[in-house]
Write a protein that holds these residues in place. Structure first.
Motif, PDB file in Angstrom:
ATOM      1  N   ALA A 189      42.753 -21.699  35.703  1.00 24.48           N
ATOM      2  CA  ALA A 189      42.832 -22.093  34.295  1.00 24.48           C
ATOM      3  C   ALA A 189      43.943 -23.114  34.072  1.00 24.48           C
ATOM      4  CB  ALA A 189      43.053 -20.869  33.409  1.00 24.48           C
ATOM      5  N   ALA A 190      45.088 -22.902  34.712  1.00 22.14           N
ATOM      6  CA  ALA A 190      46.193 -23.848  34.583  1.00 22.14           C
ATOM      7  C   ALA A 190      45.811 -25.211  35.149  1.00 22.14           C
ATOM      8  CB  ALA A 190      47.429 -23.305  35.291  1.00 22.14           C
ATOM      9  N   LYS A 191      45.036 -25.203  36.213  1.00 20.59           N
ATOM     10  CA  LYS A 191      44.607 -26.453  36.849  1.00 20.59           C
ATOM     11  C   LYS A 191      43.670 -27.246  35.953  1.00 20.59           C
ATOM     12  CE  LYS A 191      41.986 -28.084  40.907  1.00 20.59           C
ATOM     13  NZ  LYS A 191      41.319 -27.651  42.172  1.00 20.59           N
ATOM     14  N   HIS A 192      42.782 -26.560  35.233  1.00 20.40           N
ATOM     15  CA  HIS A 192      41.731 -27.239  34.477  1.00 20.40           C
ATOM     16  C   HIS A 192      41.951 -27.234  32.966  1.00 20.40           C
ATOM     17  CE1 HIS A 192      39.176 -27.807  37.990  1.00 20.40           C
ATOM     18  NE2 HIS A 192      39.441 -26.557  38.344  1.00 20.40           N
ATOM     19  N   GLY A 193      43.002 -26.578  32.494  1.00 20.99           N
ATOM     20  CA  GLY A 193      43.221 -26.513  31.056  1.00 20.99           C
ATOM     21  C   GLY A 193      42.248 -25.597  30.346  1.00 20.99           C
ATOM     22  N   THR A 194      41.762 -24.583  31.065  1.00 17.83           N
ATOM     23  CA  THR A 194      40.869 -23.590  30.471  1.00 17.83           C
ATOM     24  C   THR A 194      41.700 -22.370  30.043  1.00 17.83           C
ATOM     25  OG1 THR A 194      40.338 -22.768  32.690  1.00 17.83           O
ATOM     26  CG2 THR A 194      38.882 -24.436  31.758  1.00 17.83           C
ATOM     27  N   HIS A 195      41.028 -21.283  29.723  1.00 20.90           N
ATOM     28  CA  HIS A 195      41.718 -20.135  29.121  1.00 20.90           C
ATOM     29  C   HIS A 195      41.287 -18.835  29.805  1.00 20.90           C
ATOM     30  CE1 HIS A 195      42.648 -23.011  25.910  1.00 20.90           C
ATOM     31  NE2 HIS A 195      41.391 -23.388  26.046  1.00 20.90           N
ATOM     32  N   VAL A 196      42.198 -17.871  29.849  1.00 20.85           N
ATOM     33  CA  VAL A 196      41.930 -16.589  30.506  1.00 20.85           C
ATOM     34  C   VAL A 196      42.180 -15.454  29.519  1.00 20.85           C
ATOM     35  CG1 VAL A 196      42.496 -15.054  32.427  1.00 20.85           C
ATOM     36  CG2 VAL A 196      42.617 -17.528  32.745  1.00 20.85           C
ATOM     37  N   ILE A 197      41.241 -14.532  29.446  1.00 27.62           N
ATOM     38  CA  ILE A 197      41.409 -13.330  28.622  1.00 27.62           C
ATOM     39  C   ILE A 197      42.471 -12.449  29.259  1.00 27.62           C
ATOM     40  CG2 ILE A 197      40.248 -11.288  27.699  1.00 27.62           C
ATOM     41  CD1 ILE A 197      37.577 -12.894  28.164  1.00 27.62           C
ATOM     42  N   ASP A 198      43.392 -11.967  28.457  1.00 29.49           N
ATOM     43  CA  ASP A 198      44.474 -11.135  28.984  1.00 29.49           C
ATOM     44  C   ASP A 198      44.029  -9.671  29.001  1.00 29.49           C
ATOM     45  OD1 ASP A 198      46.842 -10.189  29.950  1.00 29.49           O
ATOM     46  OD2 ASP A 198      48.019 -10.631  28.153  1.00 29.49           O
ATOM     47  N   GLN A 199      43.102  -9.366  29.905  1.00 28.85           N
ATOM     48  CA  GLN A 199      42.594  -7.995  29.982  1.00 28.85           C
ATOM     49  C   GLN A 199      43.703  -7.001  30.286  1.00 28.85           C
ATOM     50  OE1 GLN A 199      38.879  -6.984  31.827  1.00 28.85           O
ATOM     51  NE2 GLN A 199      38.390  -9.131  32.224  1.00 28.85           N
ATOM     52  N   ARG A 200      44.704  -7.443  31.034  1.00 29.07           N
ATOM     53  CA  ARG A 200      45.757  -6.538  31.449  1.00 29.07           C
ATOM     54  C   ARG A 200      46.745  -6.228  30.335  1.00 29.07           C
ATOM     55  NH1 ARG A 200      46.610  -5.932  37.241  1.00 29.07           N
ATOM     56  NH2 ARG A 200      44.548  -6.256  38.134  1.00 29.07           N
ATOM     57  N   SER A 201      46.540  -6.847  29.174  1.00 28.78           N
ATOM     58  CA  SER A 201      47.358  -6.478  28.017  1.00 28.78           C
ATOM     59  C   SER A 201      46.888  -5.160  27.411  1.00 28.78           C
ATOM     60  CB  SER A 201      47.306  -7.578  26.953  1.00 28.78           C
ATOM     61  OG  SER A 201      45.989  -7.687  26.400  1.00 28.78           O
ATOM     62  N   ASP A 202      45.639  -4.770  27.708  1.00 28.91           N
ATOM     63  CA  ASP A 202      45.151  -3.485  27.225  1.00 28.91           C
ATOM     64  C   ASP A 202      45.786  -2.365  28.053  1.00 28.91           C
ATOM     65  OD1 ASP A 202      43.780  -1.778  25.617  1.00 28.91           O
ATOM     66  OD2 ASP A 202      41.782  -2.332  26.306  1.00 28.91           O
ATOM     67  N   ASP A 203      45.850  -1.185  27.486  1.00 32.67           N
ATOM     68  CA  ASP A 203      46.584  -0.070  28.073  1.00 32.67           C
ATOM     69  C   ASP A 203      45.787   0.556  29.226  1.00 32.67           C
ATOM     70  OD1 ASP A 203      48.112   2.128  28.670  1.00 32.67           O
ATOM     71  OD2 ASP A 203      48.200   2.901  26.622  1.00 32.67           O
ATOM     72  N   ALA A 204      46.218   0.306  30.461  1.00 25.83           N
ATOM     73  CA  ALA A 204      45.519   0.862  31.620  1.00 25.83           C
ATOM     74  C   ALA A 204      45.539   2.388  31.598  1.00 25.83           C
ATOM     75  CB  ALA A 204      46.149   0.339  32.906  1.00 25.83           C
ATOM     76  N   ARG A 205      46.591   2.967  31.049  1.00 25.88           N
ATOM     77  CA  ARG A 205      46.664   4.436  30.988  1.00 25.88           C
ATOM     78  C   ARG A 205      45.544   4.998  30.120  1.00 25.88           C
ATOM     79  NH1 ARG A 205      52.730   4.712  28.962  1.00 25.88           N
ATOM     80  NH2 ARG A 205      51.788   3.053  27.695  1.00 25.88           N
ATOM     81  N   LEU A 206      45.199   4.286  29.043  1.00 25.02           N
ATOM     82  CA  LEU A 206      44.102   4.722  28.189  1.00 25.02           C
ATOM     83  C   LEU A 206      42.780   4.680  28.946  1.00 25.02           C
ATOM     84  CD1 LEU A 206      43.062   5.532  25.373  1.00 25.02           C
ATOM     85  CD2 LEU A 206      42.816   3.081  24.867  1.00 25.02           C
ATOM     86  N   TRP A 207      42.557   3.592  29.697  1.00 19.32           N
ATOM     87  CA  TRP A 207      41.326   3.476  30.483  1.00 19.32           C
ATOM     88  C   TRP A 207      41.276   4.546  31.569  1.00 19.32           C
ATOM     89  CZ3 TRP A 207      37.170   0.269  29.683  1.00 19.32           C
ATOM     90  CH2 TRP A 207      37.327  -0.714  28.701  1.00 19.32           C
ATOM     91  N   ASN A 208      42.428   4.998  32.018  1.00 26.87           N
ATOM     92  CA  ASN A 208      42.475   6.064  33.025  1.00 26.87           C
ATOM     93  C   ASN A 208      42.088   7.416  32.455  1.00 26.87           C
ATOM     94  OD1 ASN A 208      43.078   5.419  35.744  1.00 26.87           O
ATOM     95  ND2 ASN A 208      45.138   4.786  35.170  1.00 26.87           N
ATOM     96  N   ARG A 209      42.519   7.689  31.245  1.00 26.16           N
ATOM     97  CA  ARG A 209      42.352   9.056  30.737  1.00 26.16           C
ATOM     98  C   ARG A 209      41.184   9.227  29.758  1.00 26.16           C
ATOM     99  NH1 ARG A 209      47.235   7.500  27.903  1.00 26.16           N
ATOM    100  NH2 ARG A 209      46.840   7.252  25.665  1.00 26.16           N
TER     101      ARG A 209
END
Length: 248
Positions: A189-209
């Motif tokens: 994305a940095a190379k091409h000026g595109t965009h990435v969804i910040d999936q890792r901003s969501d709470d992994a602990r919630l997805w675990n439980r």
């Protein structure tokens, strides 16, 4: 002697991970219906935006009850408040980046999208694709799509150790490996000026439980999970829409 023991231990560890990975993938599970989220949304008098969705089962969505529960269609309905949205999905369940490149990019380019959503990487992580191969394939996908002038949004890769089918130590390994693939998304994305969804901003602990976020097969995501994906993606998408290229 010590080296022999270490070598045997390493071989045993790799064998164990291989068995776990095979079990996670091949373990019997309910057969879930897949969907095509394609459609048209919004009044015909509104400015038109053409949206292409490329990727894997994160878009074909086995585990939801109807196409309206898929994250890309949720987004299309939101955009339809001020636009006529033509959404076309080219996604195929099980796809890796090389499949997207070979089978989906060409038809998507012919469609002439204003916005391209690329959701890929999870299968590359699980199936042992080398990072250099994934990087090359994703780079070619994004190069081609961004060359059309479309706004390109990439999925990134979430914390895959939260998938209920994966158990330690495989889940730990997949969490680390998926982090490397997420970083590749960001490098591209940095190379091409595109965009990435910040999936890792969501709470992994919630997805675990919270098992309600997962489908019956404990591998794909449920309607509740897709709703969370839509919210996370909207935080990336909404600010971009003011400056997007739209068809007349």
């Amino acid at each position: 002697m010590v080296r022999t023991l270490i070598r045997r231990g390493a071989v045993a560890g790799v064998t164990l991970l291989g068995i776990e990975a095979a079990y996670a993938v091949l373990r019997p599970s309910p057969v879930l219906e897949s969907f095509d989220p394609s459609g048209e949304f919004g009044h015909v008098s509104l400015p038109t935006i053409k949206v292409a969705a490329l990727g894997d089962s994160s878009i074909t969505a086995p585990g939801v009850g109807s196409p309206d529960e898929i994250w890309v269609r949720i987004l299309a309905n939101r955009l339809a408040a001020s636009r006529r949205v033509i959404l076309k999905s080219y996604a195929i369940g099980g796809s890796m980046a090389h499949n997207v490149l070979a089978d989906q990019v060409g038809p998507a380019v012919e469609f002439g999208p204003d916005l391209a959503l690329v959701s890929v990487g999870a299968n590359d992580v699980l199936k042992g694709v080398p990072t250099r191969v994934f990087r090359s394939n994703l780079d070619q996908v994004v190069t081609t799509l961004s060359g059309t002038g479309a706004t390109v949004i990439q999925s990134g890769v979430g914390v895959m150790g939260t998938v209920p089918r994966l158990y330690p130590p495989l889940s730990t390994l997949m969490s680390r490996r998926s982090g490397r693939f997420d970083r590749i998304h960001r490098e591209i994305a940095a190379k091409h000026g595109t965009h990435v969804i910040d999936q890792r901003s969501d709470d992994a602990r919630l997805w675990n439980r919270d098992r309600s976020l997962w489908a019956e097969d404990y591998f794909h995501v449920s309607a509740a999970g897709h709703a969370r994906w839509a919210e996370t993606t909207w935080r990336t998408l909404e600010p971009l829409m003011n400056g997007s290229n739209e068809s007349s």
